[in-house]
Design an enzyme around this catalytic site. Structure first.
Site, PDB file in Angstrom:
ATOM      1  N   GLU A  27       0.819  -1.218   0.000  1.00 43.34           N
ATOM      2  CA  GLU A  27       0.000   0.000   0.000  1.00 43.34           C
ATOM      3  C   GLU A  27       0.851   1.264   0.000  1.00 43.34           C
ATOM      4  OE1 GLU A  27      -3.020  -0.175  -0.664  1.00 43.34           O
ATOM      5  OE2 GLU A  27      -3.238  -2.337  -0.381  1.00 43.34           O
ATOM      6  N   HIS A  68       1.312   2.382  -3.556  1.00 43.69           N
ATOM      7  CA  HIS A  68       0.169   3.159  -4.046  1.00 43.69           C
ATOM      8  C   HIS A  68       0.167   4.565  -3.445  1.00 43.69           C
ATOM      9  CE1 HIS A  68      -1.534  -0.225  -6.085  1.00 43.69           C
ATOM     10  NE2 HIS A  68      -1.884  -0.891  -4.993  1.00 43.69           N
TER      11      HIS A  68
END
Length: 433
Positions: A25, A28
Site C-alpha cells: 500500500e 500506491h
C-alpha cells in the site's frame, strides 16, 4: 516447547505478512501523493480499526483482520455523462455502478476537483496502480537474492550420499538387488558414501549438473578424483550403458521417461550451497516461471481442493494455500529440528514467496485487482490515441465504474475460492517435514 515455537513461527509470519501488505500500500500511497491525488486513508487490514492516527490529510491505521489493506483515493471513477453523480437506479447492475461512483467521491472537498484520480493522465494512473504490486516484487527479489547469496540453496552436490550395490534399470521400479545383477561401477571402483567428487576424467567439477552430464556421456573406463579424509584419491571405474531417468534440463527428472546413458551408480547428497549473483538471478527466473504456471493452473486444482476439504482426498504439496495455511507452515518451520539459520532462511523464503504471489495475482487484468485498473487506463490511452489519429472527438476518460458488475462477479469467485482454501487449510493442511 514445540507449541511455543509453533506460536512464535506463526507470529513471525503474521508480522511479515503485515509488513508485506503495508509495503504494497505504501507503493500506491507514495505515487498517488507524488502525482497530487488526495488520499484520505491508508489502512493495513480490514474490519474494525484497532489503531489510527491522522497526519496531514491522510488517516493511517491498522484494522483487525490482517487479510489485506487499502488506500482510499478521491475520484477513482469519473462522474456520469451529465458531469454529476447519477441518480439512484432500480436496476441492480446500474446500482453497482452508481455505488462505486458515489464511493469514489466520498469526502470530496472544495479544491479537490484538480486532485481526482481519474483526472490524471493514463500513464500516471498506471504507475499508481502498478506501484503496489511492484513493491511486493522488489521485496521478494531482495529477500530471495539476499538469502540465496548469503545462506544458499538446498541442491544436489558432488558429495556421495549413497553408493548402489548393483545395476538396476530405472524402469524396473525397484531398489534392492537380485541374484545375478551386475555390481555397480561405483561400488567396484571403491567409491564410498561421504566422498566428494572433485574431478572426472581429470576435469575439475564443482557442481552436480556438470558431473551428471559427464557421467551420462561416458561409457567405458573413467577416472574419478575424490576428496576423502582431507586428501584426494583417484579411483578407476568402468561405466556401463544403463536405462536412467530423463532429466528436464533444470536438475529434475521427467517422471516415466527414460534414456540410455552412461551409468556409475551412486546417489548425490543434498546440501546448502551459496549461490552467485548470476545463479541467484537464474533461480529467481525459475521461481517467477513456476509462479506464473501455478497461477494458470489454479482452476485445475479446485477439484482436488474440494476433495481435500470435504472428502478424503490427500492434500498435495503443490496445493494452493491461503494466509491461514501459510501461517501454519510458518509455525511448523520453527518446530523443525534444524539449525536456527535454516529456520530463518525458510521463513524468509516463505515471506518472499508470499510477496511474489501477491505481485503475480494483483497483475491479473481483472477488477477489483490492481491489474484491472491498469488495463482500464491502458485502454483509455489507446482509445484516445486512435481518436487523435482519425481526428475524432476526445472520447474522454474510460469509465471503469461500468465494469463494476463484472468486478463483483470476480470478487465473488475470489471469495468462494478463498473460503475453499481456508477450509482445506484447517481440516487438511499442507505440512512440511
Amino acid at each position: 516447547m514445540t507449541t511455543l515455537m509453533m506460536i512464535l513461527g506463526i507470529v513471525v509470519f503474521v508480522i511479515g505478512l503485515l509488513f508485506s501488505i503495508a509495503w504494497h500500500e505504501l507503493g500506491h500511497l507514495s505515487t498517488a501523493k507524488l502525482f497530487g491525488i488526495r488520499v484520505p486513508q491508508y489502512m493495513v487490514g480490514f474490519g474494525p480499526t484497532i489503531w489510527s492516527r491522522k497526519k496531514g490529510e491522510t488517516e493511517y491505521g491498522i484494522k483487525a483482520i490482517p487479510l489485506g489493506g487499502y488506500i482510499r483515493m478521491i475520484g477513482m471513477f469519473p462522474p456520469g455523462p451529465d458531469g454529476k453523480l447519477e441518480a439512484r437506479s432500480t436496476s441492480p447492475w446500474r446500482g453497482m455502478i452508481e455505488d462505486a461512483r458515489s464511493a469514489a467521491f466520498e469526502e470530496l472537498r472544495p479544491g479537490d476537483e484538480t486532485r481526482l484520480f481519474y483526472t490524471r493522465k493514463p500513464w500516471k494512473r498506471v504507475i499508481v496502480m502498478f506501484a503496489g504490486p511492484f513493491m511486493n516484487l522488489i521485496l521478494a527479489v531482495a529477500i530471495f537474492l539476499g538469502v540465496l547469496m548469503t545462506f544458499g540453496w538446498n541442491e544436489q552436490t558432488t558429495n556421495v550420499g549413497r553408493v548402489s550395490d548393483c545395476v538396476i534399470s530405472a524402469s524396473e521400479n525397484r531398489t534392492s538387488c537380485k541374484k545375478g545383477d551386475t555390481p555397480a561401477p561405483a561400488k567396484a571402483a571403491g567409491l564410498k558414501a561421504g566422498d566428494k567428487i572433485v574431478a572426472f576424467n581429470g576435469e575439475r567439477i564443482d557442481d552436480w549438473g556438470t558431473l551428471q552430464s559427464r557421467i551420462r556421456d561416458t561409457i567405458g573406463p573413467a577416472t574419478i578424483t575424490v576428496e576423502r579424509d582431507g586428501a584426494e584419491k583417484v579411483l578407476h571405474a568402468t561405466l556401463i550403458k544403463n536405462q536412467v531417468s530423463k532429466t528436464d534440463g533444470d536438475g529434475g527428472y521427467v517422471e516415466g521417461q527414460y534414456v540410455d546413458a552412461g551409468f556409475l551408480g551412486f546417489t548425490p547428497a543434498s546440501g546448502i550451497v551459496e549461490q552467485s549473483f548470476t545463479e541467484s538471478v537464474d533461480r529467481m527466473g525459475e521461481m517467477m516461471q513456476n509462479g506464473v504456471e501455478s497461477l494458470i493452473a489454479l482452476p485445475s486444482k479446485i477439484p482436488d481442493l474440494w476433495d481435500a476439504a470435504f472428502g478424503d482426498g490427500e492434500r498435495g504439496q503443490d496445493s494452493p494455500m491461503g494466509v491461514v495455511g501459510a501461517a501454519r507452515v510458518g509455525g511448523e518451520v520453527f518446530t523443525l529440528d534444524i539449525p536456527p539459520e535454516n529456520q530463518i532462511a525458510m521463513m524468509l523464503f516463505l515471506v518472499a514467496g508470499f510477496n511474489l504471489s501477491l505481485f503475480l495475482f494483483n497483475m491479473l487484468p481483472l477488477l477489483p485487482l490492481d491489474g484491472g485498473h491498469i488495463a482500464g487506463a491502458l485502454w483509455e490511452s489507446v482509445r484516445r490515441k486512435v481518436a487523435r489519429l482519425f481526428k475524432r472527438p476526445d472520447p474522454g476518460p474510460f469509465d471503469v465504474a461500468k465494469l463494476m458488475p463484472v468486478a463483483y462477479v470476480v470478487a465473488g469467485i475470489f471469495v468462494c475460492f478463498t473460503l475453499l482454501v481456508l477450509i482445506a487449510d484447517v481440516v487438511n493442511p499442507v505440512t512440511i517435514s
